[in-house]
Design an enzyme around this catalytic site. Structure first.
Site, short mmCIF file in Angstrom:
data_model
loop_
_atom_site.label_atom_id
_atom_site.label_comp_id
_atom_site.label_asym_id
_atom_site.label_seq_id
_atom_site.Cartn_x
_atom_site.Cartn_y
_atom_site.Cartn_z
CG HIS A 74 61.04 52.17 33.84
ND1 HIS A 74 60.09 53.18 33.85
CD2 HIS A 74 61.27 51.92 32.52
CE1 HIS A 74 59.77 53.51 32.61
NE2 HIS A 74 60.48 52.77 31.79
CG ASP A 97 59.33 55.12 36.59
OD1 ASP A 97 60.49 54.70 36.77
OD2 ASP A 97 58.70 54.96 35.53
CB SER A 100 60.38 55.14 29.43
OG SER A 100 59.33 54.23 29.35
#
Length: 417
Positions: free
Chosen positions: A160, A190, A266
């Site tokens: 992402h 992801d 992330s």
């Protein structure tokens, strides 16, 4: 105020110098104050109860008793992202390349002794990088974290971060910036693998996440919020294992931790106290109504191993049968309010899938699979994962008051765009 009547002066002065009127007033003060305090406690307790039950990853009951939109289609259009199409297709415009090196990811199953956090940081920080993705037309920039997995420049990060980007830059701890090429990107897990033109890098080591236990200590390293806070380390414990979380129509099995995870973390490592990667951080629980702290999530290293291995070998992940739909849960409260069945709201149908060919539409509600009633994406995944691409799956659909039956051929997820 509660303590005032209990001190010596308050009680004994009245006894020594009796004054009937004043004494009568003081007898009323204590009950009134006590009653007020009890009422305040009751109100606060009610507030705490409501707010503590009112957060979370969406379960389809986002309003929790408040005013709903007049139309249930409007509810889902507002609260669920239909941009994704329920496959592992990823829109990335950066240069792609095949990996021709000899790196093979391994997981260390053996327990390793803990080291002081100061030593752990010095050991692991050289393997952590910043990842910056520029969207098409330079409309925006995504900022996150990545992990060096090979000395010749392989980087693993979250998909992402780089999705919809036309350029991705990786910055190592010494400040050197590299333009990255893409080895492979997987939207369902992801996980993406990037390559930079570098040698002599310090790769991270990975532990087997299947050996984790709830309560084990851990730390996260990443770049939260902005480039000014790169290399931030936070600590906590493993709060839960095998959390089934549905995000954007995909079911993910994740590690839960109370180590602080924020935007920008992330793609960064979740580490055991020996400095081995046990997961890749990718999300946290949030709420529009109350503060949510200490509920972060990471992709287990066992999943990272499986996906990275396939991305290096094939550039994509195979062996995933998909219906070709993206879904969101219809919770009990939502079902009662709108008088619609519980199940899974279909917010998008993948183009080119057999689901599209058979006539499934956005706005349908999936209520049963192969004759089994379902209310969660995990239940569908459990049934689907016993099947293979090419198999037929029977779907029961509710469409504006009418129940319809469809037989849909499962498709290989990597073949859908």
């Amino acid at each position: 105020m509660m303590n005032e009547p209990n001190n010596e002066r308050g009680w004994y002065a009245a006894a020594v110098e009796p004054q009937p009127v004043r004494k009568k007033k003081k007898r009323w003060i204590f009950p009134l104050v006590l009653l007020g305090v009890l009422l305040c406690i009751a109100l606060l307790a009610g507030l705490a109860f409501r707010t503590s039950s009112d957060y979370g990853i969406s379960d389809g009951d986002e309003y929790a008793g408040e005013d709903y939109p007049g139309n249930w289609h409007d509810y889902f259009d507002q609260f669920f992202d239909s941009a994704s199409v329920g496959s592992d297709a990823v829109s990335v415009d950066i240069e792609t390349a095949d990996y021709t090196g000899d790196y093979h990811m391994t997981l260390d199953p053996a327990p390793t002794a803990a080291i002081p956090l100061t030593d752990l940081y010095q050991k692991c920080i050289p393997s952590v990088v910043s990842v910056e993705g520029t969207t098409k037309g330079k409309q925006g920039i995504y900022f996150g974290t990545g992990i060096i997995i090979s000395s010749d420049g392989l980087i693993v990060t979250n998909t992402h971060i780089i999705e919809d980007c036309s350029k991705v830059t990786v910055t190592t701890q010494d400040g050197t910036k590299y333009d990255a090429t893409l080895i492979g990107a997987d939207g369902i897990s992801d996980i993406s693998v990037l390559k930079i033109d570098a040698d002599g890098l310090v790769p991270a080591s990975f532990a087997d996440s299947s050996q984790l236990k709830v309560g084990s200590d851990c730390v996260a390293i990443g770049n939260p919020v902005s480039s000014k806070l790169t290399g931030t380390m936070t600590n906590g414990i493993i709060s839960a294992i095998d959390r089934d979380i549905t995000s954007n129509g995909h079911s993910m099995t994740l590690i839960q931790t109370n180590a602080a995870i924020n935007e920008g973390n992330s793609g960064g490592p979740l580490l055991d106290l020996s400095g081995r990667v046990i997961g890749i951080t990718n999300m946290k629980a949030m709420s529009s109504k109350t503060t949510v702290e200490g509920i972060g999530f990471a992709i287990p290293s066992s999943t990272v191993f499986e996906v990275v291995t396939q991305l290096l070998e094939n550039g994509h992940v195979t062996g995933r049968p998909t219906i070709g739909i993206i879904v969101s849960p219809v919770g009990e409260e939502l079902s009662d309010h709108y008088d619609i069945p519980q199940g899974l709201y279909i917010s998008a149908v993948n183009k080119g899938s057999d689901a599209e060919k058979q006539g499934l539409k956005a706005g349908d509600i999936l209520t049963a699979v192969n004759g089994t009633p379902i209310t969660t994406n995990d239940e569908v995944t459990a049934i689907k994962n016993t099947m293979q691409a090419g198999d037929s799956i029977h779907l029961t659909i509710w469409r504006d008051g009418t129940t319809l039956e469809f037989d849909v051929t499962l498709t290989e997820a990597s073949s859908l765009n």
